[in-house]
Every structure is written in structure tokens, then in C-alpha cells.
Design a protein around this motif. Structure first.
Motif, PDB file in Angstrom:
ATOM      1  N   GLN A   1      -5.528 -10.680   7.117  1.00 21.84           N
ATOM      2  CA  GLN A   1      -6.653 -10.972   6.232  1.00 21.84           C
ATOM      3  C   GLN A   1      -6.430 -12.273   5.479  1.00 21.84           C
ATOM      4  O   GLN A   1      -5.302 -12.629   5.132  1.00 21.84           O
ATOM      5  N   LYS A   2      -7.520 -12.947   5.214  1.00 19.29           N
ATOM      6  CA  LYS A   2      -7.464 -14.198   4.456  1.00 19.29           C
ATOM      7  C   LYS A   2      -6.865 -13.934   3.075  1.00 19.29           C
ATOM      8  O   LYS A   2      -7.234 -12.984   2.395  1.00 19.29           O
ATOM      9  N   GLY A   3      -5.924 -14.776   2.693  1.00 25.23           N
ATOM     10  CA  GLY A   3      -5.291 -14.656   1.388  1.00 25.23           C
ATOM     11  C   GLY A   3      -4.080 -13.735   1.357  1.00 25.23           C
ATOM     12  O   GLY A   3      -3.397 -13.647   0.351  1.00 25.23           O
ATOM     13  N   VAL A   4      -3.813 -13.046   2.471  1.00 26.19           N
ATOM     14  CA  VAL A   4      -2.678 -12.118   2.537  1.00 26.19           C
ATOM     15  C   VAL A   4      -1.532 -12.807   3.259  1.00 26.19           C
ATOM     16  O   VAL A   4      -1.685 -13.271   4.385  1.00 26.19           O
ATOM     17  N   SER A   5      -0.379 -12.872   2.602  1.00 32.29           N
ATOM     18  CA  SER A   5       0.779 -13.504   3.238  1.00 32.29           C
ATOM     19  C   SER A   5       1.656 -12.486   3.966  1.00 32.29           C
ATOM     20  O   SER A   5       2.361 -12.842   4.902  1.00 32.29           O
ATOM     21  N   ASP A   6       1.623 -11.214   3.550  1.00 36.96           N
ATOM     22  CA  ASP A   6       2.400 -10.165   4.203  1.00 36.96           C
ATOM     23  C   ASP A   6       1.890  -8.819   3.708  1.00 36.96           C
ATOM     24  O   ASP A   6       1.173  -8.744   2.700  1.00 36.96           O
ATOM     25  N   CYS A   7       2.267  -7.764   4.418  1.00 36.96           N
ATOM     26  CA  CYS A   7       1.851  -6.415   4.037  1.00 36.96           C
ATOM     27  C   CYS A   7       3.019  -5.457   4.235  1.00 36.96           C
ATOM     28  O   CYS A   7       3.727  -5.529   5.242  1.00 36.96           O
ATOM     29  N   HIS A   8       3.186  -4.569   3.278  1.00 36.83           N
ATOM     30  CA  HIS A   8       4.190  -3.507   3.376  1.00 36.83           C
ATOM     31  C   HIS A   8       3.481  -2.199   3.054  1.00 36.83           C
ATOM     32  O   HIS A   8       2.788  -2.090   2.031  1.00 36.83           O
ATOM     33  N   ILE A   9       3.633  -1.221   3.939  1.00 39.63           N
ATOM     34  CA  ILE A   9       3.060   0.104   3.703  1.00 39.63           C
ATOM     35  C   ILE A   9       4.196   1.070   3.416  1.00 39.63           C
ATOM     36  O   ILE A   9       5.122   1.208   4.213  1.00 39.63           O
ATOM     37  N   GLU A  10       4.117   1.704   2.277  1.00 36.11           N
ATOM     38  CA  GLU A  10       5.097   2.717   1.877  1.00 36.11           C
ATOM     39  C   GLU A  10       4.442   4.083   2.098  1.00 36.11           C
ATOM     40  O   GLU A  10       3.411   4.393   1.497  1.00 36.11           O
ATOM     41  N   VAL A  11       5.025   4.874   2.990  1.00 30.90           N
ATOM     42  CA  VAL A  11       4.512   6.215   3.268  1.00 30.90           C
ATOM     43  C   VAL A  11       5.146   7.162   2.248  1.00 30.90           C
ATOM     44  O   VAL A  11       6.363   7.163   2.058  1.00 30.90           O
ATOM     45  N   VAL A  12       4.308   7.945   1.585  1.00 24.82           N
ATOM     46  CA  VAL A  12       4.772   8.819   0.499  1.00 24.82           C
ATOM     47  C   VAL A  12       4.254  10.240   0.679  1.00 24.82           C
ATOM     48  O   VAL A  12       3.257  10.476   1.370  1.00 24.82           O
ATOM     49  N   GLY A  13       4.956  11.194   0.055  1.00 25.24           N
ATOM     50  CA  GLY A  13       4.465  12.556  -0.054  1.00 25.24           C
ATOM     51  C   GLY A  13       4.558  13.408   1.184  1.00 25.24           C
ATOM     52  O   GLY A  13       3.913  14.464   1.246  1.00 25.24           O
ATOM     53  N   ILE A  14       5.340  12.987   2.180  1.00 23.78           N
ATOM     54  CA  ILE A  14       5.503  13.795   3.387  1.00 23.78           C
ATOM     55  C   ILE A  14       6.994  13.888   3.718  1.00 23.78           C
ATOM     56  O   ILE A  14       7.781  13.058   3.279  1.00 23.78           O
ATOM     57  N   PRO A  15       7.378  14.893   4.512  1.00 23.69           N
ATOM     58  CA  PRO A  15       8.785  14.972   4.922  1.00 23.69           C
ATOM     59  C   PRO A  15       9.185  13.726   5.716  1.00 23.69           C
ATOM     60  O   PRO A  15       8.406  13.218   6.525  1.00 23.69           O
TER      61      PRO A  15
ATOM     62  N   LEU B   1       0.851  -1.182   0.000  1.00 25.50           N
ATOM     63  CA  LEU B   1       0.000   0.000   0.000  1.00 25.50           C
ATOM     64  C   LEU B   1       0.888   1.234   0.000  1.00 25.50           C
ATOM     65  O   LEU B   1       1.875   1.292   0.738  1.00 25.50           O
ATOM     66  N   TRP B   2       0.551   2.225  -0.809  1.00 26.34           N
ATOM     67  CA  TRP B   2       1.231   3.505  -0.804  1.00 26.34           C
ATOM     68  C   TRP B   2       0.244   4.509  -0.211  1.00 26.34           C
ATOM     69  O   TRP B   2      -0.851   4.713  -0.759  1.00 26.34           O
ATOM     70  N   ILE B   3       0.637   5.101   0.912  1.00 27.26           N
ATOM     71  CA  ILE B   3      -0.275   5.972   1.655  1.00 27.26           C
ATOM     72  C   ILE B   3       0.391   7.301   1.973  1.00 27.26           C
ATOM     73  O   ILE B   3       1.544   7.354   2.392  1.00 27.26           O
ATOM     74  N   LYS B   4      -0.374   8.379   1.781  1.00 25.19           N
ATOM     75  CA  LYS B   4       0.069   9.719   2.156  1.00 25.19           C
ATOM     76  C   LYS B   4      -0.789  10.171   3.339  1.00 25.19           C
ATOM     77  O   LYS B   4      -1.969  10.486   3.172  1.00 25.19           O
ATOM     78  N   PRO B   5      -0.217  10.187   4.542  1.00 26.22           N
ATOM     79  CA  PRO B   5      -0.992  10.617   5.711  1.00 26.22           C
ATOM     80  C   PRO B   5      -1.431  12.071   5.570  1.00 26.22           C
ATOM     81  O   PRO B   5      -0.690  12.915   5.050  1.00 26.22           O
ATOM     82  N   ARG B   6      -2.626  12.372   6.036  1.00 22.17           N
ATOM     83  CA  ARG B   6      -3.140  13.744   5.960  1.00 22.17           C
ATOM     84  C   ARG B   6      -2.415  14.661   6.926  1.00 22.17           C
ATOM     85  O   ARG B   6      -2.270  15.853   6.660  1.00 22.17           O
ATOM     86  N   ASN B   7      -2.026  14.136   8.074  1.00 23.04           N
ATOM     87  CA  ASN B   7      -1.367  14.943   9.107  1.00 23.04           C
ATOM     88  C   ASN B   7      -0.017  14.321   9.450  1.00 23.04           C
ATOM     89  O   ASN B   7       0.091  13.546  10.391  1.00 23.04           O
ATOM     90  N   PRO B   8       1.027  14.681   8.694  1.00 21.66           N
ATOM     91  CA  PRO B   8       2.307  13.990   8.839  1.00 21.66           C
ATOM     92  C   PRO B   8       3.032  14.204  10.159  1.00 21.66           C
ATOM     93  O   PRO B   8       4.018  13.549  10.419  1.00 21.66           O
ATOM     94  N   HIS B   9       2.560  15.093  11.002  1.00 24.35           N
ATOM     95  CA  HIS B   9       3.223  15.305  12.295  1.00 24.35           C
ATOM     96  C   HIS B   9       2.379  14.770  13.441  1.00 24.35           C
ATOM     97  O   HIS B   9       2.644  15.055  14.600  1.00 24.35           O
ATOM     98  N   CYS B  10       1.391  13.975  13.126  1.00 25.25           N
ATOM     99  CA  CYS B  10       0.448  13.471  14.117  1.00 25.25           C
ATOM    100  C   CYS B  10       0.800  12.034  14.517  1.00 25.25           C
ATOM    101  O   CYS B  10       0.778  11.142  13.676  1.00 25.25           O
ATOM    102  N   PRO B  11       1.114  11.797  15.784  1.00 19.87           N
ATOM    103  CA  PRO B  11       1.474  10.442  16.205  1.00 19.87           C
ATOM    104  C   PRO B  11       0.330   9.434  16.052  1.00 19.87           C
ATOM    105  O   PRO B  11       0.589   8.254  15.819  1.00 19.87           O
TER     106      PRO B  11
END
Length: 98
Positions: free
Chosen positions: A72-86, A46-56
Motif C-alpha cells: 500500500q502507498k505510504g507503507v514501508s513494511d508490515c508486521h502481523i502479530e497473531v494473538v489469542g490462540i494456541p 496489526l494484532w489479529i486473532k484468527p476466528r479458526n486457529p486450526h484452519c490453514p
């Protein structure tokens, strides 16, 4: 035995459909969810851009999302790539930490 990617697609779609980020906006909004890819063996990226990049709470929410997607069923692993923020590389490392 490898799970069918279509099972992973359906599981992920169900999870994301009603999920909101901590400040109330749908996670599937195009300003937040920038991309989704599911490999043949069920690895979700998943590529996600958080709305509030300074929010814990946004960082914590992404960690929870990764854990939920991974279960989730059928998912072997998950990687989240955070994009578009400092310092997105630091967020990405924190979210995907085991």
C-alpha cells in the motif's frame, strides 16, 4: 524521503474496510482485529486473532493480507502479530516469514 503516515492510514483503511476473513466475517470486527499501529515511517503493525486457529486457509489469508498491506502507498513494511490462540508465536513467525 519518508511517506506521510496519513497516506499509510488512508491506504490501510481502504484495504481493510471491505476485507473479509476466509469464513466471511469482516476483518475489522473487534473479535478479529485487536489493534493497529502505524509508525511515523510507515511501518504497520496489526494484532489479529484468527476466528479458526486450526484452519490453514486462515493462515494463508494472513500471509496474503501482510503482502497486500506492505504494497500500500505510504507503507514501508508490515508486521502481523497473531494473538489469542494456541501457539500464536508460531503463527506470527509463519505469517511474517520473508
Amino acid at each position: 524521503m519518508v511517506n506521510s503516515p496519513s497516506v499509510a492510514h488512508m491506504s490501510l483503511a481502504r484495504l481493510l474496510r471491505d476485507r473479509k476473513e476466509p469464513h466471511g466475517k469482516a476483518i475489522t470486527d473487534s473479535s478479529i482485529l485487536k489493534g493497529v499501529e502505524i509508525s511515523e515511517i510507515g511501518i504497520v503493525e496489526l494484532w489479529i486473532k484468527p476466528r479458526n486457529p486450526h484452519c490453514p486457509c486462515c493462515l494463508d489469508d494472513l500471509c496474503q493480507l501482510r503482502d497486500q498491506v506492505s504494497r500500500q502507498k505510504g507503507v514501508s513494511d508490515c508486521h502481523i502479530e497473531v494473538v489469542g490462540i494456541p501457539q500464536s508465536d508460531r503463527w506470527t513467525a509463519a505469517v511474517n516469514e520473508r
